[in-house]
Structures are given as C-alpha cells and as structure tokens.
Design a protein around this motif. Structure first.
Motif, PDB file in Angstrom:
ATOM      1  N   UNK A  40      20.804  14.868  20.842  1.00 25.22           N
ATOM      2  CA  UNK A  40      19.421  15.411  21.061  1.00 25.22           C
ATOM      3  C   UNK A  40      18.417  14.670  21.706  1.00 25.22           C
ATOM      4  N   UNK A  41      18.544  13.170  21.537  1.00 27.17           N
ATOM      5  CA  UNK A  41      17.573  12.408  22.206  1.00 27.17           C
ATOM      6  C   UNK A  41      17.625  12.574  23.562  1.00 27.17           C
ATOM      7  N   UNK A  42      18.839  12.444  24.289  1.00 31.69           N
ATOM      8  CA  UNK A  42      19.164  12.474  25.735  1.00 31.69           C
ATOM      9  C   UNK A  42      18.751  13.864  26.391  1.00 31.69           C
ATOM     10  N   UNK A  43      19.080  15.054  25.573  1.00 31.41           N
ATOM     11  CA  UNK A  43      18.802  16.200  25.928  1.00 31.41           C
ATOM     12  C   UNK A  43      17.320  16.478  26.048  1.00 31.41           C
ATOM     13  N   UNK A  44      16.708  16.113  24.999  1.00 29.67           N
ATOM     14  CA  UNK A  44      15.194  16.184  24.935  1.00 29.67           C
ATOM     15  C   UNK A  44      14.528  15.597  26.074  1.00 29.67           C
ATOM     16  N   UNK A  45      14.887  14.252  26.161  1.00 30.55           N
ATOM     17  CA  UNK A  45      14.318  13.404  27.282  1.00 30.55           C
ATOM     18  C   UNK A  45      14.527  14.133  28.618  1.00 30.55           C
ATOM     19  N   UNK A  46      15.585  14.582  28.535  1.00 31.55           N
ATOM     20  CA  UNK A  46      15.984  15.034  30.038  1.00 31.55           C
ATOM     21  C   UNK A  46      15.268  16.226  30.492  1.00 31.55           C
ATOM     22  N   UNK A  47      15.350  17.063  29.300  1.00 32.75           N
ATOM     23  CA  UNK A  47      14.383  18.338  29.869  1.00 32.75           C
ATOM     24  C   UNK A  47      12.856  18.123  29.866  1.00 32.75           C
ATOM     25  N   UNK A  48      12.382  17.069  29.165  1.00 29.77           N
ATOM     26  CA  UNK A  48      11.044  16.753  29.087  1.00 29.77           C
ATOM     27  C   UNK A  48      10.703  16.168  30.558  1.00 29.77           C
ATOM     28  N   UNK A  49      11.455  15.261  30.834  1.00 25.31           N
ATOM     29  CA  UNK A  49      10.977  14.573  32.221  1.00 25.31           C
ATOM     30  C   UNK A  49      11.293  15.471  33.255  1.00 25.31           C
ATOM     31  N   UNK A  50      12.320  16.550  33.457  1.00 24.58           N
ATOM     32  CA  UNK A  50      12.343  17.149  34.566  1.00 24.58           C
ATOM     33  C   UNK A  50      11.829  18.558  34.421  1.00 24.58           C
ATOM     34  N   UNK A  51      11.191  18.752  33.428  1.00 23.68           N
ATOM     35  CA  UNK A  51      10.020  19.824  33.497  1.00 23.68           C
ATOM     36  C   UNK A  51       9.072  20.021  34.748  1.00 23.68           C
ATOM     37  N   UNK A  52       8.541  18.826  34.982  1.00 21.29           N
ATOM     38  CA  UNK A  52       7.627  18.567  36.169  1.00 21.29           C
ATOM     39  C   UNK A  52       8.108  18.737  37.216  1.00 21.29           C
ATOM     40  N   UNK A  53       9.622  18.444  37.820  1.00 15.07           N
ATOM     41  CA  UNK A  53      10.309  18.899  38.888  1.00 15.07           C
ATOM     42  C   UNK A  53      10.784  20.327  38.999  1.00 15.07           C
ATOM     43  N   UNK A  54      10.917  20.842  37.897  1.00 13.35           N
ATOM     44  CA  UNK A  54      11.207  22.308  37.924  1.00 13.35           C
ATOM     45  C   UNK A  54      10.144  23.121  38.165  1.00 13.35           C
ATOM     46  N   UNK A  55       8.987  22.563  37.729  1.00 14.44           N
ATOM     47  CA  UNK A  55       7.715  23.331  37.900  1.00 14.44           C
ATOM     48  C   UNK A  55       7.353  23.384  39.458  1.00 14.44           C
ATOM     49  N   UNK A  56       7.226  22.065  39.910  1.00 16.28           N
ATOM     50  CA  UNK A  56       6.915  22.303  41.222  1.00 16.28           C
ATOM     51  C   UNK A  56       8.062  22.736  42.250  1.00 16.28           C
ATOM     52  N   UNK A  57       9.348  22.617  41.716  1.00 15.80           N
ATOM     53  CA  UNK A  57      10.167  23.344  42.657  1.00 15.80           C
ATOM     54  C   UNK A  57      10.270  24.931  42.555  1.00 15.80           C
ATOM     55  N   UNK A  58       9.693  25.507  41.551  1.00 15.70           N
ATOM     56  CA  UNK A  58       9.227  26.940  41.332  1.00 15.70           C
ATOM     57  C   UNK A  58       8.220  27.239  42.186  1.00 15.70           C
ATOM     58  N   UNK A  59       6.931  26.720  42.380  1.00 18.42           N
ATOM     59  CA  UNK A  59       6.089  26.901  43.146  1.00 18.42           C
ATOM     60  C   UNK A  59       6.430  26.749  44.618  1.00 18.42           C
ATOM     61  N   UNK A  60       7.400  25.698  44.871  1.00 14.16           N
ATOM     62  CA  UNK A  60       7.753  25.282  46.191  1.00 14.16           C
ATOM     63  C   UNK A  60       8.625  26.703  46.654  1.00 14.16           C
TER      64      UNK A  60
END
Length: 326
Positions: A40-60
């Motif tokens: 659960x720690x790795x999954x939560x950390x992965x999603x939390x960190x990559x939320x930023x990159x998903x966001x800018x990718x959607x806008x891009x």
C-alpha cells in the motif's frame, strides 16, 4: 463519414488499449520480481508523486491536439509551488487557489501571445518558461520556501483516502474526467480537434478557433498550477528549482498515448495511462537499484527519458508517413 468516424474511434481505442496492456505487463513484472512492489505504501507513494505529471500531461494533450506546444509547464509548476507556499499560512484553500491562479495567469499570457500576437507556440511558451523560472527564483530568493505545517496545507499532498488513494491523485482523476467530458462531449472539444487538424478550415467553417486555442492554454496553465500546489504540499516547501524537464515528460506521455504532434487527434485516457506507464518504468528502475543489479542516478533517468521520447516520436513519424503514402 460514419465509416471514417468508426474507424478513427476504433484506432483511438486500440491505442489506449495497447498502452494499458503495457502498463499491466509492467505491474505484473513488478509484483513478480520485487517483494514490496505491491504494498500500500508503494502504491500510494507512486500515485501521489505521479499525480503532478499526469496533470501536466493532460493539459499538454489538449494543447498538442490544437496543434500547439507548451514548454512552460514545468517552470510554471515551480512558480506556482512557491506562490502556494507563501500563501499556505492562510490555509489550504487560499494556497490552492493562489497556485492555481498563478498557473492560469501563465496560461492566459501564453494564449494572448499565440492567438492575439500570433507568436509561434514554441517561441511564446519558451519565453514563458524563462520568465516563470526567473520569477520563481526572484520571489524565493533562490531558496526553497517552507510551507506552514500548522495550516493543514500539507494534508493535500501527504494524506490519502483510506490510506491508499492520495488526495492529489483523486483530484487529478476528477480533473481528468472533466477534461474528457470537455473534449469528447462538448462542441468546444470538437473545435479543438478541428483546429489541430486544419486551423484555416476551422476558421472558414465559422468555428471559434481562437476561443478553443485560448481555452487549451488556459487549461494547460491551470493544470501546471495545480501540479505546483501538489509539489509544495507534498514536499513541504515551494520548489523554485524544480520543473526542469517536466515538459518533456508530459510530451512523452502525450505521444505514447497516440496523440499526434501535428494536432487533430488525441486521447486523454491514453495520455493518463501513458503518464502512469512512464512513471512506473522509473519506479521499477528504483526497485532494481535497490536489488543492486545496477545503479542508475537521476541523471541517467533523464537520459532514458530523452531516449524513450526520441524512439516514440520516431515510431509515430514513421506510422504517419506510412498512412499518408498508403
């Protein structure tokens, strides 16, 4: 017209499916090879960190669909993180709004330069990249800006729903759903696609081409601003030196998702999956470093990201040439 539309939709779904299959294959590899990969720690950390990159990718994705590019997303996110950190003593909502407003302001500047002054997107957003970077360094004094921990601002970037789904990624999914609805269900979304396919024809058809392009850059700036809020909240400080290369990560995710760099075709769903796939590759590399098989620094990860982007674009160019000559 119906047959072409059906084939186009099938191709888009096929692209999203292909990226999803690769993502699932990487997940299976991680679960088999690494002990704590499925924790659960790795999954939560992965999603939390990559939320930023998903966001800018959607806008891009929306910007590239209109035939443009936004090179400023990384430094705008860094500037927004500094703004949010300064406002964080006033609470979570004011800090979030401040970071978001910073991103929207940058997006508006880009839109004005491109749609009103007719400056090429590459030049306009490159100028914004430099301006945002300089502004972030000036107002921060070239130092990280600590947030106010007592205001509750850090909960946005450090806490999860049920200990598994980070608030940052939950908000990202909501934003993604809204953008999908805008692109797929609203007339302005179809106008974005038409502008990317042939802007002159879109003008002749009476479509609000300028409005569509302006909205795309506003959304891209807003997504970068929100990513900056997540950055400050998750790391406990505004980061004026962050954001370098984020635009390349976003472009890579968009291209992996099948969006044409020439515009007129794209998928937000496939872009989201593509961003997660890229993030997962580096997550796996970190686990591999832990096993001692090899030791790749962050600099080598940048090399890998650049090489990956080059390969994907080369493949896309070849596919486009084949379709045009076929």
């Amino acid at each position: 017209m119906t047959t072409v539309s059906w084939r186009q939709r099938l191709a888009d779904n096929g692209q999203a499916t292909g990226v999803c299959v690769i993502l699932l294959a990487l997940v299976c590899l991680g679960l088999i090879r690494y002990d704590n990969f499925g924790s659960a720690y790795n999954l939560s950390s992965f999603l939390n960190y990559n939320a930023m990159f998903v966001l800018i990718s959607l806008g891009m994705c929306l910007v590239i669909i209109t035939g443009g590019i936004d090179l400023s997303v990384g430094t705008v996110a860094a500037l927004s993180s500094v703004t949010a950190a300064y406002v964080s003593p006033y609470g979570l909502v004011p800090a979030l709004l401040a970071g978001l407003a910073t991103g929207l302001a940058a997006g508006l500047v880009n839109a004005v330069m491109i749609t009103r002054l007719h400056i090429p997107p590459f030049i306009a957003t490159l100028a914004s990249l430099l301006a945002a970077k300089g502004t972030a360094l000036i107002i921060s004094g070239n130092q990280t800006v600590p947030v106010d921990w007592a205001s509750g601002f850090t909960r946005l970037g450090m806490e999860s729903i049920g200990g598994l789904l980070p608030w940052s990624f939950a908000i990202t999914l909501v934003v993604g759903a809204g953008l999908w609805w805008l692109l797929e269900q609203r007339p302005i979304g179809r106008t974005m696609l038409a502008v990317g396919d042939n802007e002159e024809a879109a003008h002749l058809m009476g479509l609000p081409a300028r409005k569509a392009k302006t909205l795309a850059y506003l959304i891209s700036g807003g997504c970068a601003g929100l990513a900056g809020v997540f950055l400050a909240s998750g790391f406990g400080a505004g980061q004026p030196l962050e954001g370098l290369g984020w635009e390349l990560t976003a472009i890579a995710a968009v291209v992996v998702g099948g969006t044409l760099l020439t515009g007129g075709k794209g998928s937000l769903v496939a872009t989201l999956i593509g961003a997660l796939m890229l993030g997962l590759i580096f997550n796996l590399l970190n686990f591999e470093n832990g096993l001692g098989t090899f030791n790749l620094s962050a600099y080598w990860q940048m090399v890998i990201r650049g090489a990956f982007l080059f390969v994907v674009i080369a493949i896309q160019v070849q596919i486009t040439r084949t379709r045009n000559t076929g």
